[in-house]
Design an enzyme around this catalytic site. Structure first.
Site, short mmCIF file in Angstrom:
data_model
loop_
_atom_site.label_atom_id
_atom_site.label_comp_id
_atom_site.label_asym_id
_atom_site.label_seq_id
_atom_site.Cartn_x
_atom_site.Cartn_y
_atom_site.Cartn_z
N GLU A 165 5.34 9.45 -15.01
CA GLU A 165 4.41 9.36 -16.15
C GLU A 165 3.02 9.30 -15.56
OE1 GLU A 165 1.76 8.51 -18.51
OE2 GLU A 165 2.52 6.46 -18.41
N LEU A 166 2.24 10.37 -15.80
CA LEU A 166 1.02 10.58 -15.04
C LEU A 166 -0.21 10.51 -15.94
CD1 LEU A 166 2.50 13.47 -12.88
CD2 LEU A 166 2.52 11.01 -12.41
N GLY A 167 -1.27 11.19 -15.56
CA GLY A 167 -2.54 11.07 -16.26
C GLY A 167 -2.57 11.84 -17.56
N CYS A 225 -4.03 5.83 -19.81
CA CYS A 225 -3.64 7.24 -19.68
C CYS A 225 -3.67 7.96 -21.02
CB CYS A 225 -2.26 7.35 -19.05
SG CYS A 225 -0.95 6.50 -19.97
N SER A 282 -1.56 8.17 -11.23
CA SER A 282 -2.35 9.40 -11.29
C SER A 282 -1.49 10.62 -11.00
CB SER A 282 -3.49 9.34 -10.28
OG SER A 282 -2.99 9.45 -8.96
N PHE A 324 -11.14 7.71 -17.04
CA PHE A 324 -10.70 6.32 -16.87
C PHE A 324 -11.88 5.36 -16.92
CE2 PHE A 324 -6.66 4.15 -15.50
CZ PHE A 324 -5.84 4.91 -16.31
N GLU A 337 -9.86 13.48 -16.18
CA GLU A 337 -9.55 12.17 -16.73
C GLU A 337 -10.57 11.17 -16.17
OE1 GLU A 337 -5.63 9.36 -17.40
OE2 GLU A 337 -5.81 10.44 -15.49
N GLY A 341 0.80 -1.21 0.00
CA GLY A 341 0.00 0.00 0.00
C GLY A 341 0.83 1.26 0.00
#
Length: 490
Positions: free
Chosen positions: A257-259, A291, A236, A387, A385, A215
């Site tokens: 490397e994100l949304g 993404c 995210s 998803f 975003e 987690g």
């Protein structure tokens, strides 16, 4: 005569309830991994805590130097052997990916093909030049050489877990780093166990790779551990901001490397049937949980009605169901929380004035492919975003307006422009704030050989893949050589 049963490559007896450090060690806490289409328990793994992460980082640090000292041929052969294992076990691995991620089998095939290509590319990169001879003063040789960071921490997401883990793990290992991988606990087999198994069987030395599903506490421990020199994160934007803050505070290199809220622009000279095919693929592939998904479909006003009609027809007839049992186009969303978020964005956008043309309903985690027309800036479906499998259609009157709408976002990952004129499409594309640009294609594309990265809230300017891997997973060392030590005036 009896036939002896063959042990599966992903034999659960090896890793059930365990964590990987080159061996499979029993953990006190466990993660139940669910089959997304049924909600049933698929398997159980060890659950990594912050203490596990600290021990793994220390072990990786202790084993990294010897691994970096192995010849480039030895490291390349490990990668090639792992690529062969991916190919040889494709059918078995496909079944796990489909059931754990909720994807259709062709999407699992894409992940496996990419994984094999990434392994082969990592082997090939070791035969490339790894530095420069620089100009210098007479009597001195001046060199710049690429050297590994040391220990690289990789944190990967649930949507394309094999690709988005292995694309960082493998080039980091190939260039001489040790790696601690924290896959998403929703998809730890695809995002971690598969990688551990192929590299274990390929001969990777013990202690060089650690796989620790866990987690937020495990992720935070990885970002702050003193033995970790670099963090590669995919996920995210909100989580990436936290990762960047933690890792940068501890002076680590960070690759994020994100949304994305990616625009697919359809100009007035486009073929409507082809445009609709591209838009549907970009919006609905893997339930929109990508993404790079085509999150905003921007179409010239003269074509808008025809495009919406074609998209709605596709949405109404695309089959949705359990991809492990049926021939379907869309499977389930990843979890109940995500389904509720997708539906809230759809209903809020309709309340704000958009029109629901198709879909907008669900059963369990199966959300029907949806078409919203009349989506405008300020509406949730335009700004956020999603998803989820939602095609959001916005019309424009001119190329300039299309560019303004496409750039009206904090994200900057991928974009596509469809037109009968390549020159015109390129002229529009060059004005877009995006890390990836596709002319006459939708927004979802990736290959093992390309530098992948976004701008703005889609990344921090760092790329991974292809020629970017040397930049990402090594740093420069300057070396000078003289025939003998000089005499200085002191």
């Amino acid at each position: 005569m009896t036939t002896q049963a063959t042990t599966p490559f992903l034999d659960e007896a090896r890793w059930h309830g365990r964590l990987f450090d080159g061996a499979w060690n029993t953990a006190d806490a466990r993660i139940d991994v669910l089959e997304k289409a049924t909600g049933e328990t698929l398997t159980r793994l060890g659950h990594a805590t912050a203490e596990h992460v600290r021990a793994a980082c220390a072990s990786a640090h202790a084993n990294q130097t010897a691994w970096a000292a192995t010849s480039f041929e030895e490291r390349a052969e490990v990668m090639r052997a792992a690529a062969r294992l991916v190919k040889e076990n494709e059918a078995e691995l496909t079944g796990w990916i489909v059931r754990e991620t909720g994807c259709i089998p062709p999407k699992a095939g894409v992940e496996l093909k990419m994984a094999k290509g990434i392994l082969e590319k990592a082997a090939a990169m070791l035969g490339e030049p790894q530095g420069y001879v620089l100009p210098s003063v007479d009597g001195r040789i001046s060199l710049a050489k690429r050297v590994p960071h040391g220990v690289v921490g990789v944190i990967s997401p649930f949507n394309f877990p094999l690709i988005l883990s292995i694309r960082a793990v493998v080039p980091a290992l190939a260039t001489g780093n040790a790696v601690v991988l924290k896959p998403d606990p929703q998809t730890p087999v695809t995002g971690g166990i598969i990688i551990a198994r192929v590299l274990e069987e390929a001969g990777l030395p013990k202690g060089v790779l650690h796989v620790l599903p866990g987690g937020g506490d495990a992720g935070e421990a990885l970002c702050t551990d003193p033995d970790v020199a670099m963090i590669s994160f995919t996920g995210s934007t909100a989580a990436g901001r936290r990762v960047g803050e933690l890792a940068s505070r501890h002076l680590k290199r960070v690759q994020l490397e994100l949304g994305g809220k990616n625009a697919l622009i359809i100009l007035d000279d486009a073929d409507l049937d082809l445009a609709a095919s591209n838009a549907a693929w970009g919006a609905y592939l893997h339930q929109g949980q990508i993404c790079m998904a085509s999150g905003r479909i921007l179409v010239h006003e003269s074509l808008a009605a025809g495009l919406v009609e074609r998209l709605a027809e596709k949405a109404r007839h695309l089959p949705v169901g359990n991809p492990a049992l049926e021939s379907v186009a869309l499977g389930p969303l990843i979890n109940q929380r995500q389904l509720e978020r997708v539906h809230a964005i759809v209903t809020d956008t309709i309340a704000a004035g958009a029109t629901l043309v198709a879909g907008g309903t669900y059963e369990n985690l199966f959300y029907r492919p949806t078409v919203l027309s009349g989506v405008r800036p300020g509406m949730r479906a335009f700004e956020e975003e999603i998803f989820g499998p939602v095609a959001c259609v916005t019309s424009f009157a001119s190329d300039d307006e299309a560019v303004r709408l496409a750039n009206a976002t904090e994200y900057g990952l991928s974009a596509g422009v469809i037109s009968a004129s390549v020159a015109r499409a390129l002229a529009v594309g060059e004005r877009l704030n995006t890390g990836l640009l596709h002319i006459n294609d939708q927004t979802v594309a990736d290959e093992p050989y390309i530098p992948f990265g976004g701008r703005g809230h889609s990344g921090n300017g760092e790329s991974v893949g292809g020629p970017a891997n040397w930049d990402a997973f090594t740093q420069w060392r300057w070396i000078t050589i003289k025939g003998e030590a000089p005499r200085y005036p002191f």
